[in-house]
Design an enzyme around this catalytic site. Structure first.
Site, PDB file in Angstrom:
ATOM      1  NE  ARG A 182     -25.306 -22.993  14.609  1.00 27.58           N
ATOM      2  CZ  ARG A 182     -24.433 -22.675  15.526  1.00 27.58           C
ATOM      3  NH1 ARG A 182     -24.602 -21.588  16.242  1.00 27.58           N
ATOM      4  NH2 ARG A 182     -23.388 -23.433  15.766  1.00 27.58           N
TER       5      ARG A 182
ATOM      6  CG  HIS B 208     -27.058 -21.409  20.366  1.00 29.71           C
ATOM      7  ND1 HIS B 208     -26.533 -22.131  21.409  1.00 29.71           N
ATOM      8  CD2 HIS B 208     -26.037 -21.260  19.455  1.00 29.71           C
ATOM      9  CE1 HIS B 208     -25.253 -22.432  21.156  1.00 29.71           C
ATOM     10  NE2 HIS B 208     -24.940 -21.896  19.988  1.00 29.71           N
TER      11      HIS B 208
ATOM     12  CG  HIS C   7     -27.841 -24.785  18.098  1.00 29.96           C
ATOM     13  ND1 HIS C   7     -28.047 -26.090  17.687  1.00 29.96           N
ATOM     14  CD2 HIS C   7     -26.525 -24.528  17.882  1.00 29.96           C
ATOM     15  CE1 HIS C   7     -26.899 -26.580  17.251  1.00 29.96           C
ATOM     16  NE2 HIS C   7     -25.970 -25.654  17.360  1.00 29.96           N
TER      17      HIS C   7
ATOM     18  NE  ARG D 197     -22.926 -17.615  16.931  1.00 31.19           N
ATOM     19  CZ  ARG D 197     -22.460 -18.792  17.331  1.00 31.19           C
ATOM     20  NH1 ARG D 197     -21.350 -19.297  16.810  1.00 31.19           N
ATOM     21  NH2 ARG D 197     -23.107 -19.494  18.227  1.00 31.19           N
TER      22      ARG D 197
ATOM     23  CD  GLU E 124     -19.509 -26.336  14.225  1.00 31.39           C
ATOM     24  OE1 GLU E 124     -20.132 -26.797  15.174  1.00 31.39           O
ATOM     25  OE2 GLU E 124     -18.914 -25.250  14.274  1.00 31.39           O
TER      26      GLU E 124
END
Ligand code: FAD
Length: 433
Positions: free
Chosen positions: A267, A328, A225, A363, A111
């Protein structure tokens, strides 16, 4: 009614249940769930759980986490996260978790902002499987009781230390007296008009912490997100299109079919560039395209995304998905030390409600479930050290239902006004209460 237990755990997601399973099994544990047990964010997690692939990967994992977090992370907490990741994923497997395997090895996916493939997963329904695994174990344990549809209203206190909680349950008020209390009450997405979270995740733990002068920190660290399914009409939570779809090759395009960003950047950067692109093209969404990928692969590897999009009339194997950033995750929270201990005696916090400092300002993907595992186990082990020498303090209280409901309302208003301050000109993102 007065209820007596050794440990009260507020929250039935990954952090609450894993903490409960790590408390000595000769201790009584009560877990609360505000609504039905499976209505937690844990159940919704798609992409997976990150872990250091092996000992040699620990330093790189730490670097990736710090870089994504803009170096605002607490490095010693990140080290704990990375070093204890392998052991905790193995424990989870030992409890019955069935991750996907390839050629006899765990199948690691990638990711955004991870330098290598280090995310273990169970198709794109990892959270559901984690929930089911832990729930099954919890149900098998005689020492653990779950109360569904039970809302923590406030903490019980004696001489400044926590000694349990006041809860609304069965249209009445109960007083749960406990030697130790763990807040594992999750995030804040329900405070936002557009979020991937359950609508019930209204930052109750933060409200209760603020009210009781328990230290909180980094309230401004809120993650959007980049790729939630764009749906103009729905007031429900927004459906997430997991970052792992980009990890496996899906590409972002603006409405004029032009690429505009590297999909695997952190992100916050991808979300910013989508907002930019939406402004430039006067659109409320961009497209995430996986239609050029092998259809069978998509259907087998991302069955949840495939089905949910199909329900809404989008065939992911044939057409691009309209996506836009939404709230998110919450990186801030109740300030805790490396054992998840808060500034109030006998009170711990773990999971999304807490701030261990591992995420910094942003994060890294798939680090949340891992943080829930690592730091809830640490809380439980710390509690186990002293629990036998501690007493329950059975204070008498008298709060009626109406008063409890007023406190719940005031908790919501106070947390909303705190986030209004934090969000400043973006306060319109919040719900109107
Ligand atoms: C759509 C989606 C996809 C995600 N995908 C991933 C992923 O792939 N990997 C990853 O690492 N993370 C992912 N995340 C983030 C991750 O799922 C959450 O951060 C994590 O599950 C939070 O776990 P938790 O135990 O802290 O809280 P939760 O699982 O949210 O549980 C909170 C619990 O607290 C209870 N509660 C709340 N308030 C009260 C109250 N007042 N009284 C009583 N009980 C209360 C709730 O009922 C619930 O049981 C995703 C999140 C979402 C929303």
């Amino acid at each position: 009614m007065d209820i007596y237990t050794d440990v009260l755990i507020v929250g039935c997601g990954v952090s609450g249940m894993y903490a409960a399973l790590n408390i000595n099994n000769n201790c009584k544990v009560v877990i609360l769930s505000k609504s039905k047990t499976d209505e937690c964010n844990t159940y919704l997690a798609q992409g997976g759980i990150s872990r250091a692939k092996d000992k040699d990967d620990i330093d790189l994992f730490i670097q990736d986490t710090m870089k994504a977090g803009k170096d605002k992370n607490k490095e010693e907490a990140v080290r704990v996260l990375a070093e204890e990741s392998i052991e905790n994923i193995n424990r989870l497997i030992g409890l019955g978790m069935d991750f996907d395997y390839k050629d006899g090895e765990l199948d690691y996916t990638r990711e955004g902002a991870h330098s290598i493939n280090r995310i273990v997963h169970s198709t794109d329904e990892t959270g559901k499987r984690v929930f089911e695994t832990l729930f099954k174990q919890v149900k098998n344990r005689d020492n653990i009781t779950i109360y569904e549809d039970t809302t923590l209203v406030d903490l019980l206190k004696f001489k400044g230390a926590c000694c349990g909680g006041i809860v609304k349950r069965n249209n009445g008020v109960d007083f749960i007296h406990a030697k130790y209390t763990i807040l594992a009450s999750g995030g804040i997405g329900g405070l936002f008009l557009n979020s991937t979270n359950r609508r019930t995740m209204t930052g109750d733990g933060i409200a209760i912490a603020l009210k009781n002068n328990i230290d909180v920190t980094n309230l401004g660290y809120i993650q959007f997100h980049p790729t939630a399914l764009y749906e103009n009409s729905s007031e429900e939570r927004k459906f997430l299109i997991s970052e792992s779809l980009r990890g496996e090759g899906a590409k972002l395009f603006n409405i004029n079919k032009q690429r505009f960003v590297n999909e695997l950047l952190p992100r916050d950067i991808v979300a910013e560039s989508i907002w930019d692109e939406e402004r430039k093209t006067d659109s409320s969404f961009v497209y995430l395209d996986a239609s050029f990928m092998d259809s069978e692969f998509i259907i087998n590897r991302f069955p949840g995304i495939y089905k949910e999009c199909k329900k809404r009339g989008i065939d992911v194997t044939n057409e691009p998905i309209p996506v836009t950033p939404v709230q998110h995750y919450f990186m801030g929270g109740i300030k805790v030390d490396l054992n998840s201990s808060t500034s109030m005696d006998n009170l711990y916090a773990c999971g999304e409600v807490s701030c261990t400092g591992v995420h910094g300002a942003n994060r890294l993907a798939s680090n949340s479930l891992l943080e829930g595992l690592v730091f809830s186990r640490r809380a439980a082990l710390d509690i186990n050290k002293n629990i036998n020498s501690k007493d329950i303090i059975p204070l008498k209280h008298n709060i009626k239902l109406k008063e409890a409901e007023e406190i719940i309302d005031s908790n919501l208003n106070s947390v909303l006004s705190e986030f209004k301050k934090v969000l400043g000109e973006k306060e319109h993102e919040l719900i109107n209460n």
